[in-house]
Write a protein that holds these residues in place. Structure first.
Motif, short mmCIF file in Angstrom:
data_model
loop_
_atom_site.label_atom_id
_atom_site.label_comp_id
_atom_site.label_asym_id
_atom_site.label_seq_id
_atom_site.Cartn_x
_atom_site.Cartn_y
_atom_site.Cartn_z
N TYR A 142 0.82 -1.22 0.00
CA TYR A 142 0.00 0.00 0.00
C TYR A 142 0.86 1.27 0.00
CZ TYR A 142 -3.86 -3.15 1.05
OH TYR A 142 -4.80 -4.15 0.98
N TRP A 169 0.69 4.40 -2.59
CA TRP A 169 0.61 5.79 -2.11
C TRP A 169 1.73 6.61 -2.75
CZ3 TRP A 169 4.29 8.41 0.90
CH2 TRP A 169 3.89 9.67 1.38
N LEU A 172 0.82 7.45 -6.21
CA LEU A 172 -0.23 8.49 -6.20
C LEU A 172 0.38 9.87 -5.95
CD1 LEU A 172 -2.97 6.57 -4.17
CD2 LEU A 172 -3.22 7.37 -6.52
N VAL A 173 1.36 9.94 -5.06
CA VAL A 173 2.00 11.23 -4.76
C VAL A 173 2.79 11.73 -5.98
CG1 VAL A 173 3.72 12.39 -3.30
CG2 VAL A 173 2.06 10.84 -2.26
N LEU A 179 0.40 13.10 -8.35
CA LEU A 179 -0.08 14.42 -7.88
C LEU A 179 0.93 15.51 -8.27
CD1 LEU A 179 -1.76 16.40 -6.12
CD2 LEU A 179 -0.48 15.57 -4.14
N LYS A 192 -5.32 8.05 -11.04
CA LYS A 192 -5.31 8.06 -9.57
C LYS A 192 -6.59 7.41 -9.02
CE LYS A 192 -4.22 12.51 -8.86
NZ LYS A 192 -3.95 13.75 -8.14
N VAL A 220 -6.78 4.07 -6.63
CA VAL A 220 -7.46 4.06 -5.32
C VAL A 220 -8.58 3.02 -5.33
CG1 VAL A 220 -8.91 5.41 -3.73
CG2 VAL A 220 -6.89 6.46 -4.74
N PHE A 268 -7.03 0.36 -2.97
CA PHE A 268 -7.47 0.74 -1.63
C PHE A 268 -8.91 0.28 -1.36
CE2 PHE A 268 -4.41 4.62 -0.95
CZ PHE A 268 -3.34 3.75 -1.00
N THR A 281 -4.78 17.56 -1.28
CA THR A 281 -4.82 16.29 -2.02
C THR A 281 -3.83 15.32 -1.39
OG1 THR A 281 -5.26 17.57 -4.00
CG2 THR A 281 -4.71 15.26 -4.34
N LEU A 282 -2.62 15.82 -1.08
CA LEU A 282 -1.60 14.98 -0.43
C LEU A 282 -2.13 14.46 0.91
CD1 LEU A 282 1.34 13.90 -0.30
CD2 LEU A 282 1.95 16.06 0.80
N LEU A 301 -4.78 11.73 0.27
CA LEU A 301 -4.16 10.50 -0.22
C LEU A 301 -3.48 9.77 0.94
CD1 LEU A 301 -2.53 11.65 -3.61
CD2 LEU A 301 -4.52 10.17 -3.32
N THR A 302 -2.81 10.53 1.81
CA THR A 302 -2.13 9.93 2.96
C THR A 302 -3.14 9.36 3.95
OG1 THR A 302 -0.41 11.61 2.66
CG2 THR A 302 -0.36 10.37 4.72
N SER A 360 -5.99 8.18 3.17
CA SER A 360 -6.49 6.95 2.55
C SER A 360 -5.53 5.79 2.79
CB SER A 360 -6.68 7.15 1.04
OG SER A 360 -8.04 7.29 0.72
N LEU A 361 -4.23 6.12 2.76
CA LEU A 361 -3.22 5.08 3.06
C LEU A 361 -3.44 4.57 4.49
CD1 LEU A 361 -0.54 3.51 2.50
CD2 LEU A 361 0.65 5.49 3.44
#
Lengths: 139, 192
Positions: free
Chosen positions: A18, A22, A25-26, A29, A55, A59, A63, B67-68, B71-72, B74-75
């Motif tokens: 995971y 992440w 995803l970053v 972004l 993205k 997710v 996720f 957004t960061l 996303l974090t 969600s992690l």
């Protein structure tokens, strides 16, 4: 009807890194934020909205575990998305066009003209244009 | 006072635990709600080229930071789910609290952002762009707040290894809220 097997949270025995997802995803972004600096509208379209789709996929798959969920959950989600597209498709011609055969949305046209004029004036004055006119109804 | 455990907690007529199925139904209805708002926004944005004068004033740095944060969070939510699978309720509760803190950070940043915009005269009624901006972001913020409250209840039970299946359920909801923001961010902050 009881099905004890179905009570287990899904994803058991399924190992996903995971933190790695992440990290991806970053990175995506960061690309979506930097895209507009290239100054090319097509590139921005791709880096902003193309990457948003990627993205959302990551997710959803990793996720939300959609890929491990029963197939009809996916059908349910995509049916709702399709209904949304039907709504947008049905209304879009009226909203996107400001005139047509036998009709004209004068208020919308006026709103765009006023918005442009207010925006240009504000740019010349060196600040924003909070007071541009709202869009109107069909006439 | 002890309440009897609802039959839906342990029943699965569809092959999917009923609680999880209910969350998917909620998400299905939320897709139409947010889809309607975002679809309307996109259509109006394309029909009103003058809106770029307004959208130029949204705070991209704040949007990117939020957004960061989401996303974090969600992690953390998915790590809470992983801990719940391993029957480690305490760890799951800890990750849920981290997720809530992420939601709180998001709302605080949003509060400062909105305060600054309102001070500059960009209010709900100043222009249709800002009406969409506050409606879409406000509706999303309300979902963040609701998720945080529910998550605290789930964490309180999970801490005692109770109702661990709920950790996954609230996680699915939280990820959906994250997905909505993933689309709101480029629409409101990147498309200038």
């Amino acid at each position: 009807m009881s099905d004890p097997a179905a009570q287990a949270p899904h994803g058991e025995g399924h190992h996903t890194n995971y933190v790695k997802i992440w990290g991806i995803l970053v990175v995506l972004l960061v690309i979506s934020v930097l895209g507009p600096f290239l100054g090319h509208p097509v590139v921005t379209l791709f880096t902003a909205f193309g990457i948003a789709l990627v993205k959302a996929y990551l997710v959803g798959k990793h996720f939300m575990h959609l890929s491990l969920e029963r197939k009809w959950i996916g059908y349910l989600v995509f049916t709702m998305l399709a209904l949304m597209l039907v709504m947008v498709g049905g209304v879009a011609p009226d909203v996107l066009k400001h005139d047509g055969l036998g009709w004209e949305n004068r208020a919308a046209k006026q709103s765009v003209e006023q918005g442009n004029a207010a925006g240009e004036a504000a740019e010349k004055a060196g600040h924003g244009a909070p007071g541009a006119a709202p869009a109107g109804e069909h006439h | 006072m002890a309440f009897p455990r609802p039959i839906a907690t342990t029943r699965s007529a569809t092959g999917i635990p009923t609680g999880r199925l209910a969350v998917w139904w909620v998400i299905a209805s939320e897709i139409v709600i947010f889809g309607g708002v975002l679809g309307s926004y996109i259509m109006h944005r394309l029909g009103h080229p003058d809106w770029h004068y307004q959208s130029a004033h949204t705070n991209t740095a704040a949007g990117a930071f939020n957004t960061l944060v989401l996303l974090t969070s969600s992690l953390f939510a998915v790590l809470a789910h992983q801990a719940a699978q391993q029957k480690d309720g305490k760890k799951a509760a800890r990750f849920l609290v981290f997720t809530v803190l992420g939601g709180l950070t998001f709302l605080i940043v949003k509060g400062f952002e909105w305060a600054s915009e309102i001070q500059h005269g960009y209010t709900l009624t100043s222009n249709t762009f800002w009406s969409f901006y506050y409606t879409a972001a406000g509706l999303h913020g309300f979902h963040v707040l609701a998720g945080m409250v529910i998550m605290l209840f789930v964490a309180a039970d999970a801490r005692h290894n109770r109702e661990l299946q709920r950790v996954e359920n609230i996680g699915i909801y939280w990820h959906f809220v994250d997905v909505v923001w993933i689309f709101l961010f480029p629409l409101l902050y990147i498309a200038k």
